[in-house]
Design a protein around this motif. Structure first.
Motif, PDB file in Angstrom:
ATOM      1  N   GLU A   1       2.560   4.694   0.284  1.00 34.02           N
ATOM      2  CA  GLU A   1       1.277   4.021   0.447  1.00 34.02           C
ATOM      3  C   GLU A   1       0.354   4.909   1.261  1.00 34.02           C
ATOM      4  OE1 GLU A   1      -0.573  -0.333   1.713  1.00 34.02           O
ATOM      5  OE2 GLU A   1       1.510   0.153   2.196  1.00 34.02           O
TER       6      GLU A   1
ATOM      7  N   ASP B   1      -3.572   4.906   3.107  1.00 31.02           N
ATOM      8  CA  ASP B   1      -4.717   4.078   3.450  1.00 31.02           C
ATOM      9  C   ASP B   1      -6.006   4.889   3.319  1.00 31.02           C
ATOM     10  OD1 ASP B   1      -4.706   5.763   5.645  1.00 31.02           O
ATOM     11  OD2 ASP B   1      -3.877   4.260   6.995  1.00 31.02           O
ATOM     12  N   GLN B   2      -7.111   4.217   3.576  1.00 28.64           N
ATOM     13  CA  GLN B   2      -8.405   4.870   3.427  1.00 28.64           C
ATOM     14  C   GLN B   2      -8.544   6.077   4.357  1.00 28.64           C
ATOM     15  OE1 GLN B   2     -11.269   3.920   1.335  1.00 28.64           O
ATOM     16  NE2 GLN B   2      -9.494   3.096   0.277  1.00 28.64           N
TER      17      GLN B   2
ATOM     18  N   LYS C   1       1.740   0.115  -4.510  1.00 25.46           N
ATOM     19  CA  LYS C   1       0.881  -0.178  -3.378  1.00 25.46           C
ATOM     20  C   LYS C   1      -0.361   0.711  -3.473  1.00 25.46           C
ATOM     21  CE  LYS C   1       4.647  -1.461  -0.238  1.00 25.46           C
ATOM     22  NZ  LYS C   1       5.361  -1.105   1.022  1.00 25.46           N
TER      23      LYS C   1
ATOM     24  N   ASP D   1      -4.438   0.914  -1.853  1.00 26.04           N
ATOM     25  CA  ASP D   1      -5.515   0.391  -1.019  1.00 26.04           C
ATOM     26  C   ASP D   1      -5.130  -0.922  -0.334  1.00 26.04           C
ATOM     27  OD1 ASP D   1      -7.185   2.507  -1.507  1.00 26.04           O
ATOM     28  OD2 ASP D   1      -8.277   1.535  -3.124  1.00 26.04           O
ATOM     29  N   GLY D   2      -3.897  -0.979   0.155  1.00 23.32           N
ATOM     30  CA  GLY D   2      -3.463  -2.124   0.927  1.00 23.32           C
ATOM     31  C   GLY D   2      -3.051  -3.337   0.126  1.00 23.32           C
ATOM     32  N   ALA D   3      -2.964  -3.191  -1.189  1.00 27.64           N
ATOM     33  CA  ALA D   3      -2.581  -4.327  -2.030  1.00 27.64           C
ATOM     34  C   ALA D   3      -1.677  -3.841  -3.154  1.00 27.64           C
ATOM     35  CB  ALA D   3      -3.825  -5.004  -2.601  1.00 27.64           C
TER      36      ALA D   3
END
Length: 264
Positions: free
Chosen positions: A96, A98-99, A145, A147-149
């Motif tokens: 995963e 993240d931004q 996974k 962008d957090g979803a």
């Protein structure tokens, strides 16, 4: 999107010509979206190849990003998708990012020498395409996974398709929404009118080839050619559009699809 009879027949003919040793997408794969992603990749590559190395540092159409940043984003998006798909294929824990992590990759990638940056795009795209091709029918039903979803794997070709086509325009060189396939414009418009800054909207198409976005909240409408409507809805500016009410005070919309940004 679903396969047409013509697409299915063409794929069958191609497989027969290539023989048993060739490798193909699973019949369960979203073939139309994969086609759009691959066509868009070629389109992005042509736009990139038309830019001289010394011009890569010029501004893109994304505020605060040079062309180098756009190129790095397209490359690292492909790499991150490929790594997630690879994990599904191998049954490994899903990675995963993240931004902040993606933004760091983009900032670093933008500093690479021109040849290295171009190679990064090519290698990442091959990695992603191989990942898609090797997915089994059951794997296409999994999720990753993103962008957090959780993102269904079946959505990844569409995520990639809209990205490479739009960011080819963001290179601010020779890309144009006028070049987009009609099926892509249709899919983008349907997605964008579901949630735009004028509130709940609908899309209609008249016999003269004009598309009309009707905003129920603003009691107004904006009309124009398909390419111009989608360009506007995706936040790349208004060209040759008409509006029916002064309540549509500005044609400036938020850029889509989203790219990583620094916290305000």
């Amino acid at each position: 999107m679903t396969n047409t009879v013509a697409e299915s027949e063409a794929q069958a003919a191609l497989r027969e010509r290539q023989g048993k040793g060739a490798r193909y997408d699973s019949p369960a794969a979203p073939a139309s979206d994969l086609t759009l992603a691959r066509l868009g990749t070629a389109y992005f590559a042509r736009s990139l190849n038309a830019i001289r190395d010394e011009d890569l540092s010029q501004d893109s159409l994304i505020p605060g990003w040079s062309r180098r940043h756009v190129i790095a984003f397209v490359a690292y998006q492909a790499r991150q998708l490929a790594l997630a798909i690879e994990a599904v294929h191998e049954g490994a824990p899903l990675p995963e990012i993240d931004q902040a992590g993606m933004l760091a990759l983009v900032d670093d990638g933008a500093t690479l020498p021109a040849r290295a940056l171009r190679n990064l795009v090519d290698h990442a795209e091959v990695h992603l395409n191989v990942g898609w091709r090797d997915l089994s029918a059951s794997a296409w039903q999994e999720a990753i996974k993103w962008d957090g979803a959780l993102l269904p794997l079946r959505m990844t070709p569409w995520i990639r398709a809209r990205s490479v086509w739009v960011h080819a325009v963001d290179l601010d060189n020779q890309g144009s929404y006028l070049d987009f396939p009609p099926v892509l414009l249709e899919a983008m418009a349907v997605e964008l009118v579901r949630d735009n800054e004028f509130g709940h909207s609908s899309l209609t198409r008249n016999a003269g080839g004009v598309w009309i976005v009707n905003s129920l909240k603003a009691e107004s409408s904006v009309s124009g050619a398909p390419a111009d409507i989608v360009r506007w809805l995706s936040g790349r500016g208004a060209r040759r559009l008409s509006k029916t009410a002064e309540s549509v005070s500005s044609f400036d919309l938020t850029r889509w699809p989203p790219v990583p940004t620094r916290p305000a």
